[in-house]
Every structure is written in C-alpha cells, then in structure tokens.
Scaffold this motif. Structure first.
Motif, PDB file in Angstrom:
ATOM      1  N   SER A 122     -37.598 -10.918 -17.384  1.00 55.09           N
ATOM      2  CA  SER A 122     -36.651  -9.953 -16.813  1.00 55.09           C
ATOM      3  C   SER A 122     -36.566 -10.049 -15.292  1.00 55.09           C
ATOM      4  N   ILE A 123     -37.578 -10.655 -14.656  1.00 55.84           N
ATOM      5  CA  ILE A 123     -37.605 -10.712 -13.179  1.00 55.84           C
ATOM      6  C   ILE A 123     -36.415 -11.502 -12.614  1.00 55.84           C
ATOM      7  N   PRO A 124     -36.158 -12.750 -13.074  1.00 60.47           N
ATOM      8  CA  PRO A 124     -34.995 -13.466 -12.511  1.00 60.47           C
ATOM      9  C   PRO A 124     -33.667 -12.761 -12.794  1.00 60.47           C
ATOM     10  N   ILE A 125     -33.580 -12.085 -13.949  1.00 62.19           N
ATOM     11  CA  ILE A 125     -32.340 -11.350 -14.259  1.00 62.19           C
ATOM     12  C   ILE A 125     -32.145 -10.204 -13.264  1.00 62.19           C
ATOM     13  N   ALA A 126     -33.261  -9.531 -12.932  1.00 61.00           N
ATOM     14  CA  ALA A 126     -33.171  -8.427 -11.968  1.00 61.00           C
ATOM     15  C   ALA A 126     -32.751  -8.948 -10.594  1.00 61.00           C
ATOM     16  N   ILE A 127     -33.265 -10.133 -10.218  1.00 62.45           N
ATOM     17  CA  ILE A 127     -32.900 -10.715  -8.909  1.00 62.45           C
ATOM     18  C   ILE A 127     -31.420 -11.101  -8.893  1.00 62.45           C
ATOM     19  N   ILE A 128     -30.953 -11.695  -9.993  1.00 57.90           N
ATOM     20  CA  ILE A 128     -29.534 -12.068 -10.088  1.00 57.90           C
ATOM     21  C   ILE A 128     -28.646 -10.825  -9.997  1.00 57.90           C
ATOM     22  N   ALA A 129     -29.063  -9.744 -10.660  1.00 60.40           N
ATOM     23  CA  ALA A 129     -28.290  -8.498 -10.606  1.00 60.40           C
ATOM     24  C   ALA A 129     -28.226  -7.954  -9.185  1.00 60.40           C
ATOM     25  N   LEU A 130     -29.333  -8.066  -8.466  1.00 61.59           N
ATOM     26  CA  LEU A 130     -29.365  -7.589  -7.073  1.00 61.59           C
ATOM     27  C   LEU A 130     -28.439  -8.416  -6.193  1.00 61.59           C
ATOM     28  N   VAL A 131     -28.481  -9.746  -6.353  1.00 58.87           N
ATOM     29  CA  VAL A 131     -27.608 -10.617  -5.555  1.00 58.87           C
ATOM     30  C   VAL A 131     -26.138 -10.327  -5.884  1.00 58.87           C
ATOM     31  N   TYR A 132     -25.847 -10.160  -7.167  1.00 62.21           N
ATOM     32  CA  TYR A 132     -24.468  -9.845  -7.582  1.00 62.21           C
ATOM     33  C   TYR A 132     -24.000  -8.533  -6.953  1.00 62.21           C
ATOM     34  N   SER A 133     -24.882  -7.531  -6.991  1.00 63.93           N
ATOM     35  CA  SER A 133     -24.527  -6.226  -6.421  1.00 63.93           C
ATOM     36  C   SER A 133     -24.303  -6.322  -4.915  1.00 63.93           C
ATOM     37  N   ALA A 134     -25.162  -7.100  -4.234  1.00 69.48           N
ATOM     38  CA  ALA A 134     -25.025  -7.247  -2.779  1.00 69.48           C
ATOM     39  C   ALA A 134     -23.691  -7.904  -2.430  1.00 69.48           C
ATOM     40  N   ILE A 135     -23.316  -8.954  -3.184  1.00 71.07           N
ATOM     41  CA  ILE A 135     -22.034  -9.629  -2.940  1.00 71.07           C
ATOM     42  C   ILE A 135     -20.870  -8.682  -3.220  1.00 71.07           C
ATOM     43  N   GLN A 136     -20.973  -7.938  -4.320  1.00 71.12           N
ATOM     44  CA  GLN A 136     -19.924  -6.989  -4.686  1.00 71.12           C
ATOM     45  C   GLN A 136     -19.755  -5.912  -3.596  1.00 71.12           C
ATOM     46  N   ASN A 137     -20.865  -5.420  -3.080  1.00 70.26           N
ATOM     47  CA  ASN A 137     -20.788  -4.400  -2.029  1.00 70.26           C
ATOM     48  C   ASN A 137     -20.248  -4.965  -0.725  1.00 70.26           C
ATOM     49  N   TYR A 138     -20.594  -6.236  -0.443  1.00 67.80           N
ATOM     50  CA  TYR A 138     -20.051  -6.895   0.747  1.00 67.80           C
ATOM     51  C   TYR A 138     -18.526  -7.027   0.647  1.00 67.80           C
ATOM     52  N   MET A 139     -18.065  -7.407  -0.541  1.00 69.06           N
ATOM     53  CA  MET A 139     -16.617  -7.519  -0.749  1.00 69.06           C
ATOM     54  C   MET A 139     -15.936  -6.153  -0.676  1.00 69.06           C
ATOM     55  N   LEU A 140     -16.643  -5.118  -1.132  1.00 73.19           N
ATOM     56  CA  LEU A 140     -16.093  -3.761  -1.011  1.00 73.19           C
ATOM     57  C   LEU A 140     -15.895  -3.382   0.458  1.00 73.19           C
ATOM     58  N   ASP A 141     -16.864  -3.742   1.295  1.00 74.12           N
ATOM     59  CA  ASP A 141     -16.734  -3.465   2.727  1.00 74.12           C
ATOM     60  C   ASP A 141     -15.486  -4.128   3.309  1.00 74.12           C
ATOM     61  N   ARG A 142     -15.280  -5.379   2.929  1.00 69.72           N
ATOM     62  CA  ARG A 142     -14.127  -6.125   3.450  1.00 69.72           C
ATOM     63  C   ARG A 142     -12.808  -5.506   2.982  1.00 69.72           C
ATOM     64  N   LYS A 143     -12.770  -5.085   1.720  1.00 75.81           N
ATOM     65  CA  LYS A 143     -11.539  -4.496   1.186  1.00 75.81           C
ATOM     66  C   LYS A 143     -11.240  -3.143   1.824  1.00 75.81           C
ATOM     67  N   ILE A 144     -12.298  -2.344   2.009  1.00 75.98           N
ATOM     68  CA  ILE A 144     -12.097  -1.040   2.659  1.00 75.98           C
ATOM     69  C   ILE A 144     -11.624  -1.239   4.092  1.00 75.98           C
ATOM     70  N   ALA A 145     -12.258  -2.192   4.797  1.00 75.96           N
ATOM     71  CA  ALA A 145     -11.885  -2.453   6.192  1.00 75.96           C
ATOM     72  C   ALA A 145     -10.429  -2.901   6.276  1.00 75.96           C
ATOM     73  N   LYS A 146     -10.035  -3.784   5.355  1.00 76.63           N
ATOM     74  CA  LYS A 146      -8.655  -4.297   5.379  1.00 76.63           C
ATOM     75  C   LYS A 146      -7.655  -3.179   5.100  1.00 76.63           C
ATOM     76  N   LYS A 147      -7.966  -2.357   4.112  1.00 77.66           N
ATOM     77  CA  LYS A 147      -7.034  -1.293   3.723  1.00 77.66           C
ATOM     78  C   LYS A 147      -6.903  -0.231   4.815  1.00 77.66           C
ATOM     79  N   LEU A 148      -8.051   0.267   5.291  1.00 76.19           N
ATOM     80  CA  LEU A 148      -8.003   1.376   6.244  1.00 76.19           C
ATOM     81  C   LEU A 148      -7.558   0.932   7.626  1.00 76.19           C
ATOM     82  N   THR A 149      -7.823  -0.343   7.983  1.00 77.42           N
ATOM     83  CA  THR A 149      -7.338  -0.855   9.271  1.00 77.42           C
ATOM     84  C   THR A 149      -5.820  -0.979   9.258  1.00 77.42           C
TER      85      THR A 149
END
Length: 232
Positions: A193-220
C-alpha cells in the motif's frame, strides 16, 4: 407476521415526524415483547448494544463541540491565519493537508474528517488563500474549492489507512484473499500500500497545482474585465 410490528412503528413514527430515538426504542421494545422476550431481557440487550457501540456515541459528541467553535469564529480565524502568510495558495494548503492526513492515517491516528477538519479549518484556509491572492472569489470558484477540500480528505484517508498494518481494510483484504486461497500477511498488504499512497499524494499535488493555475487564470481575467475561463 406480528413480529414485524416494529417496522410498522418505525414507518409510522417517521411519517408523523416523532422523535427518532424514541420511535426506534419503542419499536425495539415492542418487537422484543411480541417475540417472547422479557422486559428486563430487552433492557439488557439494549444496554449491551450501547456499550459495544459507545465509540460511535463519542463521535457524535464532537459535532456540538465543532458547532460551538464555528460559532465562536473558528472559520474566520483559520482564514485570517492563511491571509497573514506569504506565498500561500489554495493548492498548497490542500496538498499540505493531504500529506498530514495520509501520514495520520498511516499511523492510525484519528486526525481528520469532513466535519472535524474540512468544514471548520481546511476549506476556510483554502478559500482564504484564494481571497488573499485575488481579493474577490466568485461563488462558483468557492464551490470548486469546497469540492477539492473534501477530495483531499477522501484521498488522504483512503490511500493512507491501508499503510497501517492493523487497519480494518488490511485485515479485510487478508481475509478475503485467504478465502480465495491466496495466502498473504497483513505486513505484505501494508508494504504494497505504500507506493500506492505515494502515487496518490503525487497525483493530488499535481491536481492541486493545476487548480491553482485555473483559479489564477479565471480570476485574473475576470479582474481585468475579460471573459472568465472555466474552472473544473
């Protein structure tokens, strides 16, 4: 057939909008009586059931405590704390919480939850970060931030809990595979389960990074008067 009278009492009680606990207790007592149990025996069964599920009762006690803290300004203080920080974004807040949630679940610590953390703390912090960077956050973006905040709780808890060797999910996997003739140990499931948990964390970090970019683009764009981009 008469033993099903408890079901009828519950249906009528809910339709008449009587007190839920009272309806269930009355239904249980009457069902026990028509089933041939004595009154003392029924009370003993109810008492034993309460003792076995007392931890659920303790969980319910946290709800009014959270309500009192919110009424006292917990959400506002959480948002103010984030606004006082430099270089903070919605995505960074959510990724940080995901890391904490996953580590807590991996060590079987009950640190997290939609009621206890997401609503009163994490979501106001994520929203406060967006408000700090863009002054004004529209209702649609606020709803999207709520969704991502709830998602960080789900991902962190779901993929982190099986890292703990004695977690219920691990024991369920071991038992199910054992019945199918596949012998595995809880430690082996935990390690897998350890590598799966790490993959989930990396996926979440990328998803949140993309959310930042989308929010910045929209609100700007909205701030400059241009048509706002869609955030999903």
């Amino acid at each position: 057939m008469i033993k099903l009278i408890g079901v009828l009492i519950i249906v009528i009680g809910f339709i008449m909008k009587f007190d839920t606990i009272a309806v269930v207790l009355v239904a249980g007592v009457i069902t026990g009586l028509v089933g041939g149990l004595g009154f003392v025996e029924i009370l003993t069964i109810i008492g034993e059931a309460f003792i076995k599920t007392r931890y659920m009762s303790l969980f319910l006690l946290t709800l009014p405590v959270i309500g009192i803290l919110e009424r006292s300004g917990l959400r506002e203080r959480a948002a103010d704390l984030i606004r006082s920080m430099k270089s903070v974004t919605t995505g960074k807040v959510l990724t940080t919480y995901h890391i904490i949630r996953e580590l807590a679940a991996a060590f079987s610590l009950r640190l997290g939850g939609h009621v206890q953390f997401i609503r009163p703390l994490v979501n106001p912090m994520a929203y406060g970060a967006a408000e700090k960077n863009f002054d004004e956050v529209d209702e649609e973006t606020e709803d999207i931030i709520k969704g991502y905040a709830a998602g960080s709780e789900n991902l962190g808890n779901f993929f982190g809990q099986n890292v703990f060797v004695a977690a219920g999910g691990v024991l369920l996997i071991v038992g199910t595979l054992g019945e199918l003739g596949v012998e595995v140990t809880p430690l082996a499931v935990s390690k897998a389960s350890i590598p799966i948990a790490i993959i989930a964390l990396v996926y979440s970090a990328i998803q949140n990074y993309m959310l930042d970019r989308k929010i910045a683009k929209k609100l700007t764009q909205k701030k400059s008067g241009k048509p706002a981009a869609e955030v999903k």
